[in-house]
Design an enzyme around this catalytic site. Structure first.
Site, PDB file in Angstrom:
ATOM      1  N   HIS A  91      -0.958  38.752 -68.813  1.00  0.00           N
ATOM      2  CA  HIS A  91      -2.371  38.925 -68.457  1.00  0.00           C
ATOM      3  C   HIS A  91      -3.014  40.021 -69.299  1.00  0.00           C
ATOM      4  O   HIS A  91      -4.169  39.898 -69.718  1.00  0.00           O
ATOM      5  CB  HIS A  91      -2.513  39.212 -66.964  1.00  0.00           C
ATOM      6  CG  HIS A  91      -2.061  38.067 -66.108  1.00  0.00           C
ATOM      7  ND1 HIS A  91      -0.756  37.941 -65.688  1.00  0.00           N
ATOM      8  CD2 HIS A  91      -2.728  36.989 -65.624  1.00  0.00           C
ATOM      9  CE1 HIS A  91      -0.642  36.837 -64.964  1.00  0.00           C
ATOM     10  NE2 HIS A  91      -1.816  36.237 -64.908  1.00  0.00           N
ATOM     11  N   HIS A 131     -10.589  29.232 -64.841  1.00  0.00           N
ATOM     12  CA  HIS A 131      -9.391  29.810 -65.466  1.00  0.00           C
ATOM     13  C   HIS A 131      -8.161  28.963 -65.151  1.00  0.00           C
ATOM     14  O   HIS A 131      -7.420  28.580 -66.068  1.00  0.00           O
ATOM     15  CB  HIS A 131      -9.187  31.235 -64.948  1.00  0.00           C
ATOM     16  CG  HIS A 131      -7.914  31.877 -65.393  1.00  0.00           C
ATOM     17  ND1 HIS A 131      -7.857  32.795 -66.410  1.00  0.00           N
ATOM     18  CD2 HIS A 131      -6.632  31.729 -64.953  1.00  0.00           C
ATOM     19  CE1 HIS A 131      -6.602  33.184 -66.584  1.00  0.00           C
ATOM     20  NE2 HIS A 131      -5.842  32.552 -65.709  1.00  0.00           N
ATOM     21  N   GLU A 132      -7.928  28.679 -63.854  1.00  0.00           N
ATOM     22  CA  GLU A 132      -6.724  27.929 -63.487  1.00  0.00           C
ATOM     23  C   GLU A 132      -6.777  26.502 -64.027  1.00  0.00           C
ATOM     24  O   GLU A 132      -5.768  25.974 -64.524  1.00  0.00           O
ATOM     25  CB  GLU A 132      -6.535  27.928 -61.964  1.00  0.00           C
ATOM     26  CG  GLU A 132      -6.411  29.297 -61.331  1.00  0.00           C
ATOM     27  CD  GLU A 132      -5.319  30.172 -61.934  1.00  0.00           C
ATOM     28  OE1 GLU A 132      -4.412  29.637 -62.598  1.00  0.00           O
ATOM     29  OE2 GLU A 132      -5.382  31.400 -61.751  1.00  0.00           O
ATOM     30  N   GLU A 159      -3.202  32.693 -70.968  1.00  0.00           N
ATOM     31  CA  GLU A 159      -4.055  33.418 -70.016  1.00  0.00           C
ATOM     32  C   GLU A 159      -5.461  33.610 -70.578  1.00  0.00           C
ATOM     33  O   GLU A 159      -6.460  33.457 -69.872  1.00  0.00           O
ATOM     34  CB  GLU A 159      -3.431  34.768 -69.669  1.00  0.00           C
ATOM     35  CG  GLU A 159      -2.148  34.686 -68.870  1.00  0.00           C
ATOM     36  CD  GLU A 159      -2.303  33.944 -67.558  1.00  0.00           C
ATOM     37  OE1 GLU A 159      -3.412  33.971 -66.961  1.00  0.00           O
ATOM     38  OE2 GLU A 159      -1.333  33.297 -67.128  1.00  0.00           O
TER      39      GLU A 159
END
Length: 513
Positions: free
Chosen positions: A411, A322-323, A347
Site C-alpha cells: 500500500h 479501488h477494489e 494497489e
C-alpha cells in the site's frame, strides 16, 4: 479459465477463415467483401508474427505457445495475450502480449521472459511434501489444491510445485499461491489473490437510480455484477427500491456499491474503451457486511467492511472503484501475480481507477466530489484519507521510485505510480484548482487531463506481463501514448516527463516521441 488456441498451421488457417469474406455463388461484381473484424485480424496477424519470430518471444524447443485472450481497446487497438507450456508443464511467467492496430498491423510486444527455458522436469520431492510445506504458510487453512508441477520462468527456469491455499491469516482472508522448489522443497515464491485496502437511497450519494432486477440486487445490463451479504447471494425484496440511507444499513451499502460499480463500468467504456470489468463484457459480484475495518478483492468477488467508528460502510466511490480496479488489473495480461513491486503497482491501479470513477461521476461538493485522495469519505481509521496521490508523502508514503520500492509494503509502494498518474493527468502546477505536486527531480510537468491519462494508463496495463515493474510500465505507457496519439508528440513527452519526475529514468529501447 481463458480459452487457449495453439499457435500452428491449423490455428492460422482457422483464423484466416474467420477474417476472409467469400462472396456467395451468383453474387454480382458490386458486392463488397465484409470488412474483417479487428479481433479476427489481430488473431491472424499476431499468430503469424509469433510463429515467424520465435527469438522475440524466447521460444525454446520444448515450448508450446498458446493464444489465451484478445482484449479490444481504444482506436481499434487489440491486445493479444499468450501463455506457454514447457515440456508439457505450465510456465508461470512465460506470458507475453502482442499489440495490433485496427488493420491488424503489429505495433509492439511485451515479453516477460528474458531468456529461453532449459530446465529438467523431474521432481525429487513428493506431492505430499509440497502440500504440507504450502499449507504451513497459512494460519487457518479452509481448503487447498493438489500441488501442480510448474516451470517458473526465472533465468533458464526453475521446477516448482504450485499450490493454492485458501483460509485466514489472523482474521484476514487469504488465497495464497505457494511455489515449492521441486528439488529442494523450499518455498521460492508466493502471491496472494486477495487484495485489500482499505428510487434507491445511498449513504454517500443521496437518492440514486440503480439498474437492478425488479426484486433482486442484480444488474442484468452489466452481467456478473450483483450485491448481497456474506453468504454470496444477492439481496432480494418485494420491489426495486433499495436502502434507507443509513451508514449502518447493509442494503444501503449495496446501493452505494452497485452505484459505484455501475459508474465505473460506464467510465471504462466511455473513457477507456474497455468492455466491462473483465474486458469481455462481464463483471464480478460484491459482498457487504464484512466484520472488519477493511475491504478487499479476492480474485472472485469484492468484499466491503466498515470504518473503525462502525458508523459508515467502506463503500464510497473511490474505495469501491479501488477494489473493482483490482479486478480490472487481474483481468489484464499478466494477471496480478509476479512480485512485491507489482503488488504496489496493483494497489496504485486500484487508486487510479477509483480517481477515474470519481472524476467521471463528477458529483458536487456536498456529496463525493472528484479528487485525488483515497477513502476520505469513509474516514477508515479516523485520520481522513488513507492515501494522497498528488503528494503521497503527506500520508507517509514515498513520492519517488527507488531501489527500496520492491521491498516496501504494497500500500505504501503505491505512492510512486500514484504520483506519476497525478503528474500525467494534472501536472506539477495545475491551473484548474487542483493542488500543486512536488517532483523528485525538481522538474515542471504539464498534465494532459485525467481522461487522456486514464487512456494511456489502460493502454499500459493492456501490455502488462507477469514480471511487471515501474521500468516496464514506463515503456508500455510510452508505447500506449504513441499508439493512441500518433499525430501528436505532446502526450508521449508528458508520459516520459512524469516518469522521470518520480525517478523512473529512460529505459533502453524505449520509443522516441
Amino acid at each position: 479459465m481463458r480459452h487457449q488456441t495453439a499457435i500452428g498451421a491449423a490455428a492460422l488457417t482457422a483464423g484466416l477463415a474467420v477474417a476472409m469474406s467469400v462472396p456467395a455463388m451468383g453474387a454480382t461484381a458490386r458486392t463488397a467483401p465484409a470488412k474483417p473484424n479487428p479481433r479476427a485480424l489481430a488473431a491472424v496477424s499476431a499468430d503469424t508474427f509469433v510463429a515467424a519470430a520465435p527469438a522475440t518471444f524466447k521460444k525454446a524447443p520444448k515450448d508450446k505457445i498458446f493464444r489465451t485472450n484478445i482484449t479490444s481497446g481504444l482506436r481499434g487497438l487489440q491486445y493479444v495475450e499468450y501463455q506457454r507450456t514447457y515440456d508439457g508443464l505450465p510456465v508461470f511467467g512465460g506470458d507475453f502480449v502482442v499489440t495490433t492496430d485496427a488493420d491488424g498491423g503489429v505495433q509492439s510486444t511485451s515479453v516477460n521472459q528474458t531468456t529461453q527455458l532449459n530446465v529438467g522436469t523431474k521432481a525429487t520431492i513428493s506431492v505430499a511434501q509440497a502440500a504440507k510445506t504450502s499449507r504451513a504458510r497459512v494460519a487457518k487453512v479452509t481448503k487447498s489444491t493438489t500441488p501442480r508441477l510448474t516451470v517458473l520462468a526465472e533465468g533458464s527456469g526453475k521446477l516448482a510445485y504450485e499450490t493454492v491455499v485458501s483460509g485466514y491469516q489472523k482474521r484476514a482472508e487469504t488465497k495464497l499461491h505457494v511455489f515449492v522448489d521441486a528439488r529442494t522443497g523450499k518455498v521460492v515464491k508466493t502471491f496472494d489473490e486477495v487484495r485489500d485496502a482499505a428510487d434507491d437511497r445511498s449513504f454517500y450519494h443521496g437518492t440514486v437510480d440503480l439498474s437492478t432486477a425488479a426484486t433482486s440486487m442484480t444488474d442484468s445490463t452489466r452481467p456478473g455484477h450483483q450485491c448481497g451479504g456474506q453468504g454470496g447471494s444477492a439481496y432480494t425484496g418485494t420491489d426495486s427500491a433499495w436502502g434507507n440511507g443509513s451508514g449502518t444499513d447493509l442494503e444501503t451499502a449495496c446501493v452505494d456499491t452497485l452505484y459505484a460499480v455501475q459508474k465505473e463500468w460506464d467510465m471504462l467504456k466511455a473513457w477507456l474503451g474497455r468492455n466491462g470489468t473483465n474486458g469481455n463484457g462481464r463483471g464480478f459480484p460484491a459482498r457487504v457486511g464484512l466484520n472488519q475495518v477493511n475491504a478487499f478483492w479476492n480474485g472472485s468477488y469484492t468484499n466491503f467492511g466498515h470504518n473503525q467508528a462502525n458508523n459508515k460502510q467502506a463503500t464510497s466511490i473511490d474505495v469501491v472503484g479501488h477494489e473493482n480496479g483490482h479486478a480490472v488489473f487481474t483481468n489484464t495480461p499478466g494477471g496480478d501475480s509476479g512480485g512485491n513491486e507489482k503488488g504496489g503497482m496493483n494497489e496504485s491501479a486500484g487508486d487510479i481507477f477509483g480517481a477515474l470513477t470519481e472524476h467521471y461521476v463528477n458529483e458536487p461538493a456536498n456529496l463525493d466530489p472528484p479528487d485525488y485522495l483515497v477513502g476520505e469519505e469513509v474516514d477508515l481509521v479516523g485520520q481522513g484519507p488513507i492515501r494522497n496521490m498528488y503528494n503521497p508523502s503527506a500520508k507517509g508514503d514515498p513520492n519517488c521510485y527507488s531501489s527500496s520500492i520492491p521491498n516496501t509494503e504494497v500500500h505504501k509502494a503505491a505512492g510512486p505510480q500514484n504520483h506519476w498518474f497525478y503528474l500525467l493527468a494534472e501536472g506539477s502546477n495545475p491551473t484548474n484548482g487542483n493542488p500543486t505536486s512536488p517532483t523528485c527531480n525538481n522538474s515542471t510537468v504539464t498534465g494532459v487531463g485525467i481522461q487522456k491519462a486514464g487512456q494511456i494508463f489502460m493502454g499500459g496495463l493492456s501490455r502488462k506481463v507477469t514480471g511487471w515493474t515501474h521500468a516496464r510500465a514506463r515503456v508500455a505507457t510510452i508505447q500506449a501514448a504513441k499508439s493512441l496519439y500518433s499525430k501528436s508528440p505532446t502526450e508521449c513527452n508528458a508520459v516520459k516527463a512524469a516518469w522521470s519526475a518520480i525517478n523512473v529514468p529512460a529505459q533502453s529501447g524505449e520509443p522516441a516521441c
